[in-house]
Design a protein around this motif. Structure first.
Motif, PDB file in Angstrom:
ATOM      1  N   SER A 149       0.836  -1.199   0.000  1.00 17.18           N
ATOM      2  CA  SER A 149       0.000   0.000   0.000  1.00 17.18           C
ATOM      3  C   SER A 149       0.872   1.251   0.000  1.00 17.18           C
ATOM      4  CB  SER A 149      -0.915   0.009   1.228  1.00 17.18           C
ATOM      5  OG  SER A 149      -1.587   1.256   1.333  1.00 17.18           O
ATOM      6  N   GLN A 150       0.446   2.249  -0.722  1.00 18.44           N
ATOM      7  CA  GLN A 150       1.176   3.521  -0.777  1.00 18.44           C
ATOM      8  C   GLN A 150       0.716   4.479   0.313  1.00 18.44           C
ATOM      9  OE1 GLN A 150       3.780   3.912  -2.990  1.00 18.44           O
ATOM     10  NE2 GLN A 150       3.297   1.735  -3.326  1.00 18.44           N
ATOM     11  N   ARG A 151      -0.351   4.086   1.026  1.00 18.09           N
ATOM     12  CA  ARG A 151      -0.924   4.974   2.048  1.00 18.09           C
ATOM     13  C   ARG A 151      -0.469   4.544   3.430  1.00 18.09           C
ATOM     14  NH1 ARG A 151      -7.241   5.549   1.303  1.00 18.09           N
ATOM     15  NH2 ARG A 151      -6.823   7.034   2.977  1.00 18.09           N
ATOM     16  N   GLN A 152       0.107   5.457   4.172  1.00 17.44           N
ATOM     17  CA  GLN A 152       0.527   5.177   5.536  1.00 17.44           C
ATOM     18  C   GLN A 152      -0.598   5.548   6.496  1.00 17.44           C
ATOM     19  OE1 GLN A 152       4.524   6.376   6.701  1.00 17.44           O
ATOM     20  NE2 GLN A 152       3.750   7.004   8.693  1.00 17.44           N
ATOM     21  N   LEU A 153      -0.898   4.644   7.419  1.00 18.98           N
ATOM     22  CA  LEU A 153      -1.997   4.856   8.355  1.00 18.98           C
ATOM     23  C   LEU A 153      -1.570   5.783   9.491  1.00 18.98           C
ATOM     24  CD1 LEU A 153      -4.916   3.889   9.022  1.00 18.98           C
ATOM     25  CD2 LEU A 153      -3.875   2.195  10.517  1.00 18.98           C
ATOM     26  N   HIS A 154      -2.366   6.770   9.763  1.00 17.09           N
ATOM     27  CA  HIS A 154      -2.125   7.682  10.883  1.00 17.09           C
ATOM     28  C   HIS A 154      -3.037   7.275  12.040  1.00 17.09           C
ATOM     29  CE1 HIS A 154       0.422  10.233   8.390  1.00 17.09           C
ATOM     30  NE2 HIS A 154      -0.494  10.139   7.449  1.00 17.09           N
ATOM     31  N   SER A 155      -2.527   6.412  12.896  1.00 17.41           N
ATOM     32  CA  SER A 155      -3.338   5.773  13.931  1.00 17.41           C
ATOM     33  C   SER A 155      -3.995   6.763  14.874  1.00 17.41           C
ATOM     34  CB  SER A 155      -2.478   4.782  14.733  1.00 17.41           C
ATOM     35  OG  SER A 155      -1.922   3.807  13.895  1.00 17.41           O
ATOM     36  N   GLU A 156      -3.239   7.766  15.302  1.00 15.66           N
ATOM     37  CA  GLU A 156      -3.789   8.707  16.282  1.00 15.66           C
ATOM     38  C   GLU A 156      -4.973   9.474  15.700  1.00 15.66           C
ATOM     39  OE1 GLU A 156      -2.980   8.532  19.352  1.00 15.66           O
ATOM     40  OE2 GLU A 156      -1.377   7.111  18.922  1.00 15.66           O
ATOM     41  N   GLU A 157      -4.911   9.790  14.417  1.00 18.53           N
ATOM     42  CA  GLU A 157      -6.038  10.482  13.794  1.00 18.53           C
ATOM     43  C   GLU A 157      -7.261   9.570  13.715  1.00 18.53           C
ATOM     44  OE1 GLU A 157      -4.875  12.030  10.022  1.00 18.53           O
ATOM     45  OE2 GLU A 157      -3.214  13.244  10.845  1.00 18.53           O
ATOM     46  N   ILE A 158      -7.034   8.289  13.437  1.00 19.22           N
ATOM     47  CA  ILE A 158      -8.135   7.324  13.395  1.00 19.22           C
ATOM     48  C   ILE A 158      -8.765   7.184  14.775  1.00 19.22           C
ATOM     49  CG2 ILE A 158      -8.687   4.884  13.080  1.00 19.22           C
ATOM     50  CD1 ILE A 158      -8.222   6.134  10.448  1.00 19.22           C
ATOM     51  N   ILE A 159      -7.931   7.099  15.794  1.00 19.15           N
ATOM     52  CA  ILE A 159      -8.438   6.966  17.168  1.00 19.15           C
ATOM     53  C   ILE A 159      -9.260   8.178  17.565  1.00 19.15           C
ATOM     54  CG2 ILE A 159      -7.725   6.898  19.590  1.00 19.15           C
ATOM     55  CD1 ILE A 159      -5.347   5.130  18.659  1.00 19.15           C
ATOM     56  N   ARG A 185      -3.073  -1.585  15.308  1.00 21.56           N
ATOM     57  CA  ARG A 185      -4.053  -2.627  15.601  1.00 21.56           C
ATOM     58  C   ARG A 185      -5.083  -2.137  16.623  1.00 21.56           C
ATOM     59  NH1 ARG A 185      -5.170  -6.800  12.561  1.00 21.56           N
ATOM     60  NH2 ARG A 185      -5.224  -8.337  14.224  1.00 21.56           N
ATOM     61  N   GLU A 186      -4.659  -1.343  17.589  1.00 25.39           N
ATOM     62  CA  GLU A 186      -5.603  -0.776  18.549  1.00 25.39           C
ATOM     63  C   GLU A 186      -6.608   0.126  17.848  1.00 25.39           C
ATOM     64  OE1 GLU A 186      -3.054  -0.612  22.725  1.00 25.39           O
ATOM     65  OE2 GLU A 186      -2.943   1.092  21.350  1.00 25.39           O
ATOM     66  N   ALA A 187      -6.124   0.944  16.937  1.00 23.46           N
ATOM     67  CA  ALA A 187      -7.021   1.821  16.183  1.00 23.46           C
ATOM     68  C   ALA A 187      -8.020   1.011  15.377  1.00 23.46           C
ATOM     69  CB  ALA A 187      -6.206   2.730  15.255  1.00 23.46           C
ATOM     70  N   ALA A 188      -7.545  -0.039  14.722  1.00 20.83           N
ATOM     71  CA  ALA A 188      -8.432  -0.896  13.931  1.00 20.83           C
ATOM     72  C   ALA A 188      -9.467  -1.563  14.819  1.00 20.83           C
ATOM     73  CB  ALA A 188      -7.614  -1.943  13.185  1.00 20.83           C
ATOM     74  N   ALA A 189      -9.053  -2.022  15.995  1.00 23.08           N
ATOM     75  CA  ALA A 189      -9.968  -2.698  16.917  1.00 23.08           C
ATOM     76  C   ALA A 189     -11.061  -1.749  17.400  1.00 23.08           C
ATOM     77  CB  ALA A 189      -9.194  -3.269  18.098  1.00 23.08           C
ATOM     78  N   TRP A 242     -12.879   2.596   8.512  1.00 25.38           N
ATOM     79  CA  TRP A 242     -12.449   1.214   8.330  1.00 25.38           C
ATOM     80  C   TRP A 242     -11.832   1.019   6.934  1.00 25.38           C
ATOM     81  CZ3 TRP A 242     -11.052  -2.731  11.079  1.00 25.38           C
ATOM     82  CH2 TRP A 242     -10.885  -3.962  10.451  1.00 25.38           C
ATOM     83  N   GLN A 243     -12.430   1.623   5.923  1.00 27.14           N
ATOM     84  CA  GLN A 243     -11.873   1.501   4.583  1.00 27.14           C
ATOM     85  C   GLN A 243     -10.490   2.133   4.506  1.00 27.14           C
ATOM     86  OE1 GLN A 243     -12.972  -0.321   2.004  1.00 27.14           O
ATOM     87  NE2 GLN A 243     -14.457  -1.030   3.538  1.00 27.14           N
ATOM     88  N   GLU A 244     -10.298   3.207   5.259  1.00 25.68           N
ATOM     89  CA  GLU A 244      -8.979   3.839   5.297  1.00 25.68           C
ATOM     90  C   GLU A 244      -7.966   2.896   5.929  1.00 25.68           C
ATOM     91  OE1 GLU A 244      -6.863   7.883   7.094  1.00 25.68           O
ATOM     92  OE2 GLU A 244      -9.041   7.769   6.901  1.00 25.68           O
ATOM     93  N   ILE A 245      -8.376   2.206   6.993  1.00 29.05           N
ATOM     94  CA  ILE A 245      -7.491   1.235   7.641  1.00 29.05           C
ATOM     95  C   ILE A 245      -7.149   0.095   6.696  1.00 29.05           C
ATOM     96  CG2 ILE A 245      -7.410  -0.536   9.460  1.00 29.05           C
ATOM     97  CD1 ILE A 245      -9.061   1.401  11.195  1.00 29.05           C
ATOM     98  N   ARG A 246      -8.136  -0.379   5.965  1.00 29.35           N
ATOM     99  CA  ARG A 246      -7.953  -1.547   5.100  1.00 29.35           C
ATOM    100  C   ARG A 246      -7.089  -1.263   3.868  1.00 29.35           C
ATOM    101  NH1 ARG A 246      -7.775  -5.419   4.598  1.00 29.35           N
ATOM    102  NH2 ARG A 246      -9.443  -6.702   3.742  1.00 29.35           N
ATOM    103  N   THR A 247      -6.921   0.005   3.530  1.00 29.36           N
ATOM    104  CA  THR A 247      -6.130   0.335   2.342  1.00 29.36           C
ATOM    105  C   THR A 247      -4.826   1.045   2.697  1.00 29.36           C
ATOM    106  OG1 THR A 247      -7.384   2.411   2.094  1.00 29.36           O
ATOM    107  CG2 THR A 247      -8.173   0.494   0.864  1.00 29.36           C
ATOM    108  N   SER A 248      -4.449   0.985   3.972  1.00 32.20           N
ATOM    109  CA  SER A 248      -3.224   1.640   4.426  1.00 32.20           C
ATOM    110  C   SER A 248      -2.334   0.632   5.134  1.00 32.20           C
ATOM    111  CB  SER A 248      -3.555   2.803   5.366  1.00 32.20           C
ATOM    112  OG  SER A 248      -4.466   3.706   4.774  1.00 32.20           O
ATOM    113  N   HIS A 249      -1.152   1.064   5.523  1.00 31.10           N
ATOM    114  CA  HIS A 249      -0.234   0.182   6.225  1.00 31.10           C
ATOM    115  C   HIS A 249       0.386   0.922   7.399  1.00 31.10           C
ATOM    116  CE1 HIS A 249       3.640   1.978   4.917  1.00 31.10           C
ATOM    117  NE2 HIS A 249       2.921   2.396   3.893  1.00 31.10           N
TER     118      HIS A 249
END
Length: 542
Positions: A416-426, A476-480, A458-465
Motif C-alpha cells: 500500500s502507498q498509504r501510511q496509516l495515521h493511527s492517532e487520527e483514526i483513534i 491494531r488498537e485503532a483498527a480494533a 475502516w476503509q482507510e485502515i484496510r487500504t493503508s499500512h
C-alpha cells in the motif's frame, strides 16, 4: 476470513525472535485470563499467558476494589440475587447461566481464601467475601499461576491469531513492547481474555482495553453478541480518571450555583447527569455519608480519594465538578458470542472469557461496576481454561506441529502507498462514541451518520499500512476500536426499542417482540441478525 504471512513449522524460525508452543495459549492477564490459565494447567495442560501490560497490575480489576457477586448457596438468597437484575437488563439473561456463575464464584472465592487472600471479617468475626482489592487479588493470581507452571510473557500483546488448514485457531503472533522482538506461540487452543473496549477514554485501568481480542476473534470468523449494550458511562471527577462509582450513591448532584439537579443520581439518575452535561457543568458532594461511613469509605477504596487529596478537596464537604467517561464494553455487556457452557466461540479452538465475552447471559442488557462483572470473569475464565485444556488434549499428539498461518490484515497490508495515521483514526473514532447525544442518547439519524463515518475509517485502515513494527500495536488498537464501534452502532440500529442501557430516542419503549439477542460480525461488511433466547447446552465432559 483473511489469511496472510504463512508461518509453517519450517519457516517460522526466520520470522520470529521467540518460537513457543503449548497446549493452551491465554491472551490477557486480568482476572479471567489468570483463572483460565490456572484452570487449564490444573486440568493437565501446558499453558502460556501473554499480556499487553504486566500480568497482575494491568487492566481495570487490578486498579481498584472490586465487588463480587458472592452469594452463599441458600435458596432465598440465590433467588433474590438472580431476580435483582433481570428487569434492569431487559429480561435477556438466563437463569441457568446465573446459577452456574453463582456456584462457581462461591467455589472460587473460597479457594482464594485458601490461597491466602486477606478477606476482612465482620463485627461477629465472620469473613466478608463480597469484595476484592484489585492489587492484592491480582498479585495473588500471578503468584498462583507462576507456581502452577504457567509461562508468562509480560508486555507482549498478541497481534494476530493463527489458524490451521481446517480453520481452527492454533495460536497467535505478537510483539514485545519493550524489546521489539516478535514472538509466535503455537497452541492446541486459544483463550481470548483481553477485556472489553473503553476507547482510550482515560477511565481508570482501561487504557490497555481497546477491543484487541474482538478484532482478532472476528478476523478468525468469530461472532459478537449484544454489542448494542456497549454504551456504559461512569461518573468521575472532571479532573480525574477514577471511575469508581459506588460512593456516588451518597452524593447530591448540583448545578454550578449549588441548586440540586432534580432526578440526578448515580444509579437511576445518570441519564439526567448526562443530559445536564450537554449544556452546563455538573457538581457533586458526598454529603449523604455519615461520619462513620466516611471512615469506612476511605478504608475500603483509598484510591477513590487520591485525586481529591491531591487537589486539596474534601468531597464530603466541598462540591467538585464531575463528568461521565465512556467505559464501553468494560461495563457494558456486549462481547464475543460464546456458544455453550464451555465458553467456546463459533470458531473451533477459540474460547472467550471475562469482559471479552458477552455478559448478556447473566446480566442481559445492563450491568454496573464489579459484582456480576467480577463473578463472570473468574467463572468464565475457569470454564474456558478447563474446556480449552480438554479440547487440546483431544486433538492428540503433535498439535503444535500443524501447518498454520495468520489471519487478519488490518495494519499488515503490504504494497500500500498509504501510511496509516493511527492517532487520527483513534481521535475520529472517539468523536463518534464519546458524545452523550450520539452514544448515550441514541437516535436513528445519529447512529446512521456515525456509522457512515466509521465505515469510511475502516476503509482507510484496510487500504493503508503501519509505518513500521514500532507502530503496529497502535495501528491494531485503532483498527480494533473502529471495528468495535461499527458492531456497536450496527446492532444499535437493529434494536428499535429501548432496553437495558440501550436508550433509543426514536423508540423509547421496550418492545416485547424484541426480547432476543442480536448477533453481529464481519469486518469489511458488518452484519447483524437476531437469535432467540435459549439456555446453553452442556457439552460432554464439561
Amino acid at each position: 476470513m483473511s489469511k496472510n504471512q504463512v508461518c509453517t513449522q519450517d519457516s517460522s524460525s526466520s520470522n520470529f525472535d521467540q518460537n513457543l508452543a503449548s497446549d493452551v495459549l491465554v491472551i490477557g492477564g486480568g482476572p479471567s485470563g489468570t483463572w483460565a490459565a490456572w484452570s487449564a494447567v490444573s486440568t493437565g495442560a501446558s499453558v502460556i499467558l501473554v499480556d499487553k501490560g504486566y500480568c497482575g497490575t494491568s487492566g481495570c480489576a487490578a486498579a481498584a476494589g472490586n465487588g463480587v457477586w458472592y452469594v452463599p448457596p441458600e435458596p432465598e438468597s440465590r433467588e433474590a440475587a438472580m431476580a435483582s437484575r433481570e428487569a434492569l437488563g431487559g429480561f435477556l439473561s438466563s437463569r441457568n447461566w446465573m446459577q452456574r456463575v453463582l456456584d462457581q464464584t462461591y467455589t472460587n472465592v473460597n479457594l482464594l481464601a485458601e490461597w491466602g487472600y486477606p478477606f476482612p471479617t465482620d463485627e461477629e468475626g465472620r469473613p466478608y467475601r463480597r469484595s476484592l482489592q484489585g492489587p492484592e487479588y491480582m498479585r495473588l493470581m500471578r503468584k498462583q499461576i507462576k507456581r502452577a507452571g504457567v509461562k508468562i510473557l509480560d508486555h507482549s500483546p498478541a497481534l494476530q491469531l493463527l489458524v490451521d488448514t481446517e480453520g481452527a485457531v492454533a495460536g497467535a503472533t505478537g510483539i514485545n513492547r519493550q524489546t521489539g522482538e516478535k514472538w509466535i506461540a503455537r497452541a492446541g487452543a486459544v483463550i481470548i481474555a483481553t477485556g472489553g473496549c473503553a476507547f482510550l477514554s482515560k477511565a481508570l485501568g482501561c487504557n490497555v482495553l481497546t477491543g484487541d481480542g474482538y478484532l482478532m476473534a472476528a478476523e478468525a470468523g468469530a461472532e459478537m453478541s449484544g454489542m448494542e449494550f456497549s454504551n456504559a458511562y461512569a461518573i468521575a471527577p472532571a479532573f480525574s480518571s477514577v471511575t469508581k462509582t459506588l460512593f456516588y450513591n451518597w452524593a447530591t448532584f448540583t448545578y454550578e450555583d449549588g441548586t440540586p439537579i432534580p432526578g440526578a443520581g448515580s444509579q437511576r439518575g445518570r441519564s439526567v447527569i448526562a443530559q445536564t452535561l450537554l449544556s452546563q457543568p455538573v457538581y457533586a458532594i458526598l454529603d449523604k455519608a455519615s461520619e462513620e461511613m466516611r471512615l469506612n469509605m476511605r478504608l475500603s477504596q483509598p484510591n477513590f480519594f487520591l485525586p481529591f487529596d491531591r487537589a486539596g478537596i474534601d468531597p464530603f464537604t466541598q462540591r467538585f465538578p464531575v463528568t461521565l467517561r465512556l467505559e464501553g464494553t468494560v461495563r457494558g455487556t456486549g462481547g464475543i458470542r460464546i456458544t455453550d457452557y464451555s465458553c467456546a466461540t463459533s470458531v473451533p479452538g477459540l474460547y472467550a472469557a471475562g469482559d471479552a465475552a458477552t455478559r448478556e447471559l447473566i446480566c442481559g442488557g445492563f450491568t454496573g461496576g464489579g459484582s456480576h462483572n467480577a463473578a463472570w470473569a473468574l467463572s468464565s475464565g475457569y470454564w474456558a481454561g478447563k474446556s480449552a485444556a480438554v479440547y487440546a488434549h483431544d486433538l492428540g499428539a503433535n498439535i503444535t506441529q500443524r501447518s498454520v498461518e495468520t489471519v487478519g490484515e488490518a495494519g499488515f497490508i503490504s504494497g500500500s502507498q498509504r501510511q496509516l495515521h493511527s492517532e487520527e483514526i483513534i481521535q475520529a473514532t472517539q468523536g463518534e462514541v464519546f458524545p452523550y447525544d450520539r452514544n448515550y442518547f441514541r437516535n436513528e439519524q445519529g447512529l446512521t451518520d456515525s456509522l457512515q463515518r466509521l465505515n469510511h475509517l475502516w476503509q482507510e485502515i484496510r487500504t493503508s499500512h503501519s509505518a513500521n513494527d514500532s507502530h503496529i500495536l497502535r495501528t491494531r488498537e485503532a483498527a480494533a476500536m473502529v471495528a468495535t464501534a461499527r458492531w456497536m452502532y450496527s446492532s444499535a440500529l437493529e434494536r428499535k426499542e429501548t432496553r437495558g442501557m440501550h436508550k433509543h430516542g426514536d423508540y423509547p419503549e421496550l418492545d416485547d417482540k424484541q426480547q432476543h439477542h442480536l448477533i453481529s460480525g464481519g469486518l469489511d461488511e458488518v452484519w447483524v441478525k437476531t437469535a432467540p433466547l435459549q439456555n446453553a447446552r452442556v457439552p460432554v465432559g464439561v
